[in-house]
Motif scaffolding. Structure first.
Motif, mmCIF file in Angstrom:
data_model
loop_
_atom_site.group_PDB
_atom_site.id
_atom_site.type_symbol
_atom_site.label_atom_id
_atom_site.label_comp_id
_atom_site.label_asym_id
_atom_site.label_seq_id
_atom_site.Cartn_x
_atom_site.Cartn_y
_atom_site.Cartn_z
ATOM 1 N N ASP A 122 1.550 12.609 8.714
ATOM 2 C CA ASP A 122 2.191 12.186 9.972
ATOM 3 C C ASP A 122 3.502 11.434 9.776
ATOM 4 O O ASP A 122 4.093 10.937 10.728
ATOM 5 N N ARG B 125 -8.860 -1.448 3.408
ATOM 6 C CA ARG B 125 -8.851 -0.727 4.683
ATOM 7 C C ARG B 125 -10.222 -0.124 5.017
ATOM 8 O O ARG B 125 -10.447 0.302 6.141
ATOM 9 N N PHE C 259 -3.070 0.374 12.844
ATOM 10 C CA PHE C 259 -2.695 1.775 12.594
ATOM 11 C C PHE C 259 -3.946 2.636 12.805
ATOM 12 O O PHE C 259 -4.590 3.094 11.853
ATOM 13 N N ARG D 255 -3.293 9.960 0.169
ATOM 14 C CA ARG D 255 -4.349 9.232 0.870
ATOM 15 C C ARG D 255 -5.576 10.095 1.207
ATOM 16 O O ARG D 255 -6.565 9.581 1.707
ATOM 17 N N MET E 69 6.279 -0.993 2.102
ATOM 18 C CA MET E 69 5.757 -2.365 2.114
ATOM 19 C C MET E 69 6.312 -3.213 0.969
ATOM 20 O O MET E 69 6.151 -4.430 0.970
ATOM 21 N N LYS F 46 0.826 -1.213 0.000
ATOM 22 C CA LYS F 46 0.000 0.000 0.000
ATOM 23 C C LYS F 46 0.859 1.260 0.000
ATOM 24 O O LYS F 46 0.358 2.358 -0.206
ATOM 25 N N ASN F 47 2.143 1.083 0.292
ATOM 26 C CA ASN F 47 3.045 2.246 0.307
ATOM 27 C C ASN F 47 4.463 1.766 0.045
ATOM 28 O O ASN F 47 4.720 0.542 0.055
ATOM 29 N N ASN G 124 -5.728 6.341 11.513
ATOM 30 C CA ASN G 124 -6.204 6.584 10.144
ATOM 31 C C ASN G 124 -7.714 6.552 9.899
ATOM 32 O O ASN G 124 -8.189 7.158 8.944
ATOM 33 N N CYS H 128 1.249 6.533 14.038
ATOM 34 C CA CYS H 128 0.167 5.814 13.331
ATOM 35 C C CYS H 128 -0.533 4.797 14.210
ATOM 36 O O CYS H 128 -1.634 4.359 13.888
ATOM 37 N N SER I 189 5.417 -2.109 7.418
ATOM 38 C CA SER I 189 4.105 -1.807 6.832
ATOM 39 C C SER I 189 3.941 -0.309 6.572
ATOM 40 O O SER I 189 2.882 0.145 6.136
ATOM 41 N N GLY I 190 5.000 0.466 6.864
ATOM 42 C CA GLY I 190 4.951 1.904 6.596
ATOM 43 C C GLY I 190 4.413 2.735 7.737
ATOM 44 O O GLY I 190 3.920 3.848 7.532
ATOM 45 N N ASP J 20 -4.450 -3.953 8.641
ATOM 46 C CA ASP J 20 -3.816 -2.662 8.960
ATOM 47 C C ASP J 20 -4.534 -1.900 10.072
ATOM 48 O O ASP J 20 -4.211 -0.739 10.339
ATOM 49 N N TYR K 74 3.784 9.668 2.539
ATOM 50 C CA TYR K 74 2.453 9.497 1.946
ATOM 51 C C TYR K 74 1.325 9.937 2.877
ATOM 52 O O TYR K 74 0.190 10.065 2.448
ATOM 53 N N HIS K 75 1.651 10.109 4.150
ATOM 54 C CA HIS K 75 0.712 10.696 5.110
ATOM 55 C C HIS K 75 1.428 11.900 5.724
ATOM 56 O O HIS K 75 2.654 11.850 5.919
#
Ligand code: ARG
Length: 322
Positions: A217, A137, A111, A186, A62, A58-59, A114, A316, A310-311, A108, A214-215
């Protein structure tokens, strides 16, 4: 439009003129001193990692990690993180440590920054439900809606947004009623139009231009009303300019440190009721560690290697709520 109101009612130069509205970088015409105070959340919600796994990509982090997750180690690391929060509760930094169960097929869900964005208007507890970018997700969100509803929150739903990933992309200015909204990977800008009107709060949108950030945070950590640490490669020139207008001191973290240690996914907590400050951060950073020490945080370094596959790291893995 706000400028017109401002000029038309010169005697009414109240703080309300900045809310609600969305301000793309380059359009911000107010200062932090114009903003109202915000009630900051001091409860921590964690999600148990029983079903945590890496099943797809997903990112960028990963890539190549499927099958490499050490689930026992992940559980140990998660328990360690939980014990740090429990200690912070003992010390009065946070008010409570809450937990939601994971769910089968929601790899996921751990986390839990999100799926939602909790908020408080007066005595009313609100929670904006996310619209996850990845189909897999989206299954996580109803569990949080049920959880927060049972805790007395009113769930709110976005209208025009196609994607929004909660506190992963929406970071408040310390102490003040102002949000920074990351977009591009995202979350989209329509999400912040919705959020701003639902919560009656101004949002400054920041485009995220680097695949590893990608986020919001993963690259932006406000440390106080005037200080922030960030990785400048994550942002556009206009984005950096507006951040510089809102914070007088920027601690720049080298991109290599930000990517390899996830240090900009640190969780900093400043309890304004008692002045206590603590930061939890993945082990191994140097520049970020120095910034946290300089700004008065008691730092707890912890290991989140399995979650980084997992990024994600500390920020998160929790949700701050009321
Ligand atoms: N594997 C998760 C995803 O790609 C990690 C989420 C990390 N969360 C965060 N707030 N940065 O969606």
């Amino acid at each position: 439009m706000f400028d017109q109101i401002y000029n038309f009612y010169p005697d009414k130069m109240t703080k309300a003129f900045v809310a609600p509205a969305v301000y793309p970088a380059g359009t911000v015409h107010f200062k932090t001193t114009d903003l109202e105070e915000r009630t900051e959340p001091l409860k921590v919600l964690l999600c148990h990692p029983e079903y945590f796994d890496i099943v797809d990509v997903k990112n960028a982090y990963m890539e190549g990690q499927q099958g490499l997750l050490d689930k026992n180690l992940a559980l140990t690391q998660w328990n360690e993180l939980k014990s740090i929060y429990l200690r912070l509760k003992e010390e009065g930094v946070v008010e409570e440590v809450l937990e939601i169960d994971g769910a089968a097929g929601c790899e996921d869900m751990v986390f839990c920054a999100n799926q939602t964005f909790p908020w408080k208007n007066g005595d009313e507890k609100l929670v904006v439900m996310s619209k996850m970018h990845h189909e897999s997700r989206r299954r996580e969100v109803p569990f949080f809606e049920t959880y927060f509803t049972a805790k007395g929150y009113t769930p709110l739903h976005l209208k025009n947004a196609t994607m929004f990933e909660g506190m992963g992309d929406t970071i408040p200015h310390p102490q003040l009623k102002l949000l920074y909204g990351g977009y591009g990977h995202r979350s989209d800008t329509a999400a912040y139009e919705d959020l701003s009107s639902l919560l009656q709060v101004p949002v400054i949108t920041l485009q995220l231009i680097h695949p590893n950030f990608y986020h919001l945070d993963t690259c932006f950590v406000p440390l106080s009303t005037t200080e922030v640490m960030l990785c400048k490669e994550a942002f556009t020139a206009d984005g950096m300019k507006v951040i510089g207008d809102m914070f007088s001191k920027i601690y720049e973290i080298p991109i290599n440190e930000a990517i390899t240690t996830f240090c900009l996914n640190a969780h900093v907590i400043h309890n304004r009721k008692n002045g206590k400050k603590a930061a939890i951060i993945q082990k191994g950073s140097t520049v970020a560690l120095k910034a946290l020490n300089e700004t008065g945080y008691t730092v707890y370094e912890t290991e989140t290697s399995e979650f980084m596959k997992s990024g994600g790291s500390v920020f998160c893995m929790k949700m701050m709520c009321y």
